[in-house]
Structure formats: C-alpha cells, structure tokens
Design a protein around this motif. Structure first.
Motif, PDB file in Angstrom:
ATOM      1  N   PRO A 137       0.807  -1.228   0.000  1.00  0.00           N
ATOM      2  CA  PRO A 137       0.000   0.000   0.000  1.00  0.00           C
ATOM      3  C   PRO A 137       0.839   1.276   0.000  1.00  0.00           C
ATOM      4  CG  PRO A 137       0.056  -0.918   2.199  1.00  0.00           C
ATOM      5  CD  PRO A 137       0.820  -1.881   1.323  1.00  0.00           C
ATOM      6  N   LEU A 138       1.701   1.408  -1.000  1.00  0.00           N
ATOM      7  CA  LEU A 138       2.541   2.597  -1.132  1.00  0.00           C
ATOM      8  C   LEU A 138       2.228   3.293  -2.446  1.00  0.00           C
ATOM      9  CD1 LEU A 138       6.007   1.087  -0.085  1.00  0.00           C
ATOM     10  CD2 LEU A 138       4.424   2.372   1.373  1.00  0.00           C
ATOM     11  N   ILE A 139       2.199   4.614  -2.448  1.00  0.00           N
ATOM     12  CA  ILE A 139       2.000   5.353  -3.685  1.00  0.00           C
ATOM     13  C   ILE A 139       3.358   5.793  -4.245  1.00  0.00           C
ATOM     14  CG2 ILE A 139      -0.283   6.151  -2.976  1.00  0.00           C
ATOM     15  CD1 ILE A 139       1.000   8.929  -2.461  1.00  0.00           C
ATOM     16  N   ASN A 140       3.376   6.076  -5.535  1.00  0.00           N
ATOM     17  CA  ASN A 140       4.580   6.591  -6.198  1.00  0.00           C
ATOM     18  C   ASN A 140       5.793   5.669  -6.032  1.00  0.00           C
ATOM     19  OD1 ASN A 140       3.164   8.974  -6.988  1.00  0.00           O
ATOM     20  ND2 ASN A 140       3.580   9.871  -4.972  1.00  0.00           N
ATOM     21  N   VAL A 141       5.577   4.377  -6.128  1.00  0.00           N
ATOM     22  CA  VAL A 141       6.704   3.433  -6.096  1.00  0.00           C
ATOM     23  C   VAL A 141       7.418   3.554  -7.440  1.00  0.00           C
ATOM     24  CG1 VAL A 141       7.383   1.005  -6.036  1.00  0.00           C
ATOM     25  CG2 VAL A 141       5.619   1.852  -4.471  1.00  0.00           C
ATOM     26  N   ASP A 142       8.632   4.116  -7.418  1.00  0.00           N
ATOM     27  CA  ASP A 142       9.331   4.343  -8.687  1.00  0.00           C
ATOM     28  C   ASP A 142      10.217   3.163  -9.051  1.00  0.00           C
ATOM     29  OD1 ASP A 142      11.801   4.634  -7.331  1.00  0.00           O
ATOM     30  OD2 ASP A 142      11.582   6.807  -7.189  1.00  0.00           O
ATOM     31  N   THR A 143      10.765   3.218 -10.267  1.00  0.00           N
ATOM     32  CA  THR A 143      11.549   2.081 -10.756  1.00  0.00           C
ATOM     33  C   THR A 143      12.858   1.903  -9.997  1.00  0.00           C
ATOM     34  OG1 THR A 143      12.399   3.512 -12.522  1.00  0.00           O
ATOM     35  CG2 THR A 143      10.546   2.073 -13.067  1.00  0.00           C
ATOM     36  N   ASP A 144      13.352   2.969  -9.369  1.00  0.00           N
ATOM     37  CA  ASP A 144      14.566   2.826  -8.559  1.00  0.00           C
ATOM     38  C   ASP A 144      14.263   2.083  -7.266  1.00  0.00           C
ATOM     39  OD1 ASP A 144      17.439   3.435  -8.360  1.00  0.00           O
ATOM     40  OD2 ASP A 144      16.859   4.586  -6.589  1.00  0.00           O
ATOM     41  N   MET A 145      13.048   2.222  -6.754  1.00  0.00           N
ATOM     42  CA  MET A 145      12.640   1.437  -5.596  1.00  0.00           C
ATOM     43  C   MET A 145      12.435  -0.021  -5.995  1.00  0.00           C
ATOM     44  SD  MET A 145       9.897   4.117  -3.933  1.00  0.00           S
ATOM     45  CE  MET A 145       9.388   3.049  -2.585  1.00  0.00           C
ATOM     46  N   ILE A 146      11.917  -0.238  -7.205  1.00  0.00           N
ATOM     47  CA  ILE A 146      11.674  -1.597  -7.678  1.00  0.00           C
ATOM     48  C   ILE A 146      12.996  -2.330  -7.898  1.00  0.00           C
ATOM     49  CG2 ILE A 146      10.700  -2.983  -9.563  1.00  0.00           C
ATOM     50  CD1 ILE A 146       8.608  -0.720  -9.933  1.00  0.00           C
ATOM     51  N   ILE A 147      13.942  -1.689  -8.576  1.00  0.00           N
ATOM     52  CA  ILE A 147      15.271  -2.284  -8.792  1.00  0.00           C
ATOM     53  C   ILE A 147      16.301  -1.152  -8.815  1.00  0.00           C
ATOM     54  CG2 ILE A 147      14.956  -2.355 -11.314  1.00  0.00           C
ATOM     55  CD1 ILE A 147      16.909  -4.964  -9.251  1.00  0.00           C
ATOM     56  N   PRO A 148      17.034  -0.964  -7.727  1.00  0.00           N
ATOM     57  CA  PRO A 148      17.992   0.149  -7.618  1.00  0.00           C
ATOM     58  C   PRO A 148      19.042   0.155  -8.734  1.00  0.00           C
ATOM     59  CG  PRO A 148      17.604  -0.829  -5.468  1.00  0.00           C
ATOM     60  CD  PRO A 148      16.945  -1.732  -6.480  1.00  0.00           C
ATOM     61  N   LYS A 149      19.558   1.347  -8.992  1.00  0.00           N
ATOM     62  CA  LYS A 149      20.443   1.579 -10.147  1.00  0.00           C
ATOM     63  C   LYS A 149      21.690   0.708 -10.174  1.00  0.00           C
ATOM     64  CE  LYS A 149      22.481   5.594  -7.790  1.00  0.00           C
ATOM     65  NZ  LYS A 149      21.684   5.407  -6.568  1.00  0.00           N
ATOM     66  N   GLN A 150      22.196   0.286  -9.004  1.00  0.00           N
ATOM     67  CA  GLN A 150      23.435  -0.503  -8.992  1.00  0.00           C
ATOM     68  C   GLN A 150      23.264  -1.892  -9.608  1.00  0.00           C
ATOM     69  OE1 GLN A 150      21.841   0.646  -6.283  1.00  0.00           O
ATOM     70  NE2 GLN A 150      21.965  -0.761  -4.537  1.00  0.00           N
ATOM     71  N   PHE A 151      22.028  -2.288  -9.860  1.00  0.00           N
ATOM     72  CA  PHE A 151      21.780  -3.612 -10.435  1.00  0.00           C
ATOM     73  C   PHE A 151      21.451  -3.549 -11.925  1.00  0.00           C
ATOM     74  CE2 PHE A 151      20.422  -3.822  -5.922  1.00  0.00           C
ATOM     75  CZ  PHE A 151      21.420  -4.665  -5.462  1.00  0.00           C
ATOM     76  N   LEU A 152      21.686  -2.408 -12.546  1.00  0.00           N
ATOM     77  CA  LEU A 152      21.315  -2.223 -13.949  1.00  0.00           C
ATOM     78  C   LEU A 152      22.424  -2.603 -14.932  1.00  0.00           C
ATOM     79  CD1 LEU A 152      19.351   1.157 -13.821  1.00  0.00           C
ATOM     80  CD2 LEU A 152      18.564  -1.159 -13.308  1.00  0.00           C
ATOM     81  N   LYS A 153      23.525  -3.130 -14.428  1.00  0.00           N
ATOM     82  CA  LYS A 153      24.658  -3.445 -15.313  1.00  0.00           C
ATOM     83  C   LYS A 153      24.379  -4.656 -16.197  1.00  0.00           C
ATOM     84  CE  LYS A 153      27.906  -1.593 -11.912  1.00  0.00           C
ATOM     85  NZ  LYS A 153      28.989  -1.899 -10.966  1.00  0.00           N
ATOM     86  N   THR A 154      23.525  -5.546 -15.753  1.00  0.00           N
ATOM     87  CA  THR A 154      23.248  -6.749 -16.516  1.00  0.00           C
ATOM     88  C   THR A 154      22.276  -6.473 -17.663  1.00  0.00           C
ATOM     89  OG1 THR A 154      22.446  -9.032 -16.392  1.00  0.00           O
ATOM     90  CG2 THR A 154      21.335  -7.424 -15.002  1.00  0.00           C
ATOM     91  N   ILE A 155      22.389  -7.267 -18.731  1.00  0.00           N
ATOM     92  CA  ILE A 155      21.409  -7.198 -19.813  1.00  0.00           C
ATOM     93  C   ILE A 155      20.602  -8.499 -19.871  1.00  0.00           C
ATOM     94  CG2 ILE A 155      22.688  -5.529 -21.213  1.00  0.00           C
ATOM     95  CD1 ILE A 155      23.709  -7.918 -22.881  1.00  0.00           C
ATOM     96  N   LYS A 156      20.780  -9.324 -18.827  1.00  0.00           N
ATOM     97  CA  LYS A 156      20.018 -10.565 -18.735  1.00  0.00           C
ATOM     98  C   LYS A 156      18.698 -10.304 -18.016  1.00  0.00           C
ATOM     99  CE  LYS A 156      24.072 -13.605 -18.524  1.00  0.00           C
ATOM    100  NZ  LYS A 156      24.785 -14.617 -17.709  1.00  0.00           N
ATOM    101  N   ARG A 157      17.659 -10.982 -18.453  1.00  0.00           N
ATOM    102  CA  ARG A 157      16.349 -10.805 -17.831  1.00  0.00           C
ATOM    103  C   ARG A 157      16.193 -11.643 -16.563  1.00  0.00           C
ATOM    104  NH1 ARG A 157      11.788 -10.126 -22.546  1.00  0.00           N
ATOM    105  NH2 ARG A 157      13.066  -8.957 -24.022  1.00  0.00           N
ATOM    106  N   SER A 158      17.129 -12.550 -16.335  1.00  0.00           N
ATOM    107  CA  SER A 158      17.031 -13.424 -15.165  1.00  0.00           C
ATOM    108  C   SER A 158      18.029 -12.996 -14.093  1.00  0.00           C
ATOM    109  CB  SER A 158      17.295 -14.879 -15.572  1.00  0.00           C
ATOM    110  OG  SER A 158      18.590 -14.999 -16.129  1.00  0.00           O
TER     111      SER A 158
END
Length: 201
Positions: free
Chosen positions: A15-36
């Motif tokens: 029950p949180l509003i304005n859940v942004d994509t950085d909350m969903i998956i923080p920027k330090q985990f964006l190095k991969t191009i794998k979906r798994s």
C-alpha cells in the motif's frame, strides 16, 4: 515469453504510492542485460537491512508472501526512469500480475512486453483487494485474462479493461521478437524479391 491465461495465487499487499523504478530495482543492479537473476534484488532497499540481512517487516520477506504471484499496489506504480529492469525483476521474483489504481506509462507498456499483466482498477476496488491480500497465504485471488476479471478469495469479481492487441500478445506469449518472427515468411519473400530486382544492394 510465457503465456498468460489465468493465475490463482497469493497476492502481496504493497500500500505505497509513487513506487518508482529505482525502488523496484535500484540503479546498482542495472549493469546486466540478462532478464534473469534480478528477482533477488527486487525492492532491494526496502527488503534488506544495512548488514544485508532481510527486513522481516517487508511484505515479500514474510512467509505468507514469499511465493506471491500477484502484487496489489498504490497509485502511480512504476514511475521514475524507464528502466526495463523493473519488470524483469518483478517477473524474475515470480510476480505475473500487478494491480494498482494507475501506472506510469512506460512501465505499464514494458510489463506487457515482459509477460506481466498490469491491471488498473478504481481505488475503492484496490482497497478491497488490499484487505483481501492482507489475509495472507490462505487468501488466493484469481486473475483471468481471457475473461478480464479479478476474483477475490471470497468470490467477489471485478472486471478490468485491457487493450485487445496487448491481451492477444499475453495470451499467446508473444513479445516483440516473436511478433516479428510471425512475419518471417513475408520478410523472406520481400528479401528474395529485393535481391532479384536490386542485386546491387
């Protein structure tokens, strides 16, 4: 991409509003191009404490919701940057459907492209689904894409709208690549004709 027809499972309440994509998956985990492999870092900053241990108060760490397939969320879910890693992390965790009063447009469309069904419902119905989800693992909801309905553990049913083309793609398990491959015969025919009519190309 896995087909989506109907799922019956545990729904986790967030029950949180304005859940942004950085909350969903923080920027330090964006190095991969794998979906798994991103599911373990879903909601990382809320899910883990500073020492790396699990936060026992976060909903997905509670025994009842560790295998949740549905997420009931607040308004404006998926706002922020357009990172496709956000739906990748949600899907990799095992969540196939997110239900909220509203979504950020890019996140909303990325969900369909990655086998996740985002459903928009009025706030009153979200409130009812949230209460149902709070019952825990014995309260199992059903999301039926073909019938376009969400059914609570008590049997109350809410209809939802979905774009006909996006619905078709989810039902058939078609992502953008699969849609292109459906046109392979026409593409091959065009290329063969082009090779004859323009051999210099």
């Amino acid at each position: 991409m896995d087909k989506f027809t109907k799922i019956t499972g545990v729904a986790a309440p967030l029950p949180l509003i304005n859940v942004d994509t950085d909350m969903i998956i923080p920027k330090q985990f964006l190095k991969t191009i794998k979906r798994s492999g991103l599911g373990v870092n879903l909601f990382d900053e809320m899910r883990y404490q500073d020492d790396g241990s699990e936060n026992p108060d976060f909903v997905l760490n509670k025994p009842a919701y560790r295998s949740a397939e549905i997420l009931i969320a607040g308004d404006n879910f998926g706002c922020g940057s357009s990172r496709e890693h956000a739906p990748w992390a949600i899907k990799d965790f095992g969540i196939r459907c997110v239900i909220a009063p509203s979504f950020a447009d890019i996140f909303f469309n990325n969900c369909f492209k990655n086998g996740i069904l985002p459903i928009t419902l009025p706030q009153e119905q979200i409130d009812m689904l949230m209460k149902d989800a709070e019952k825990g693992e014995n309260a199992r909801m059903t999301v039926d894409l073909e019938a376009q309905t969400v059914t609570t553990s008590d049997g109350e049913t809410f209809p939802f709208e979905v774009d006909a083309f996006k619905k078709h793609c989810l039902l058939e398990g078609l992502d953008d690549i699969a849609l292109t491959l459906e046109k392979a015969p026409a593409i091959q025919s065009f290329e063969a004709q082009a090779a004859v009519s323009r051999p210099w190309v």
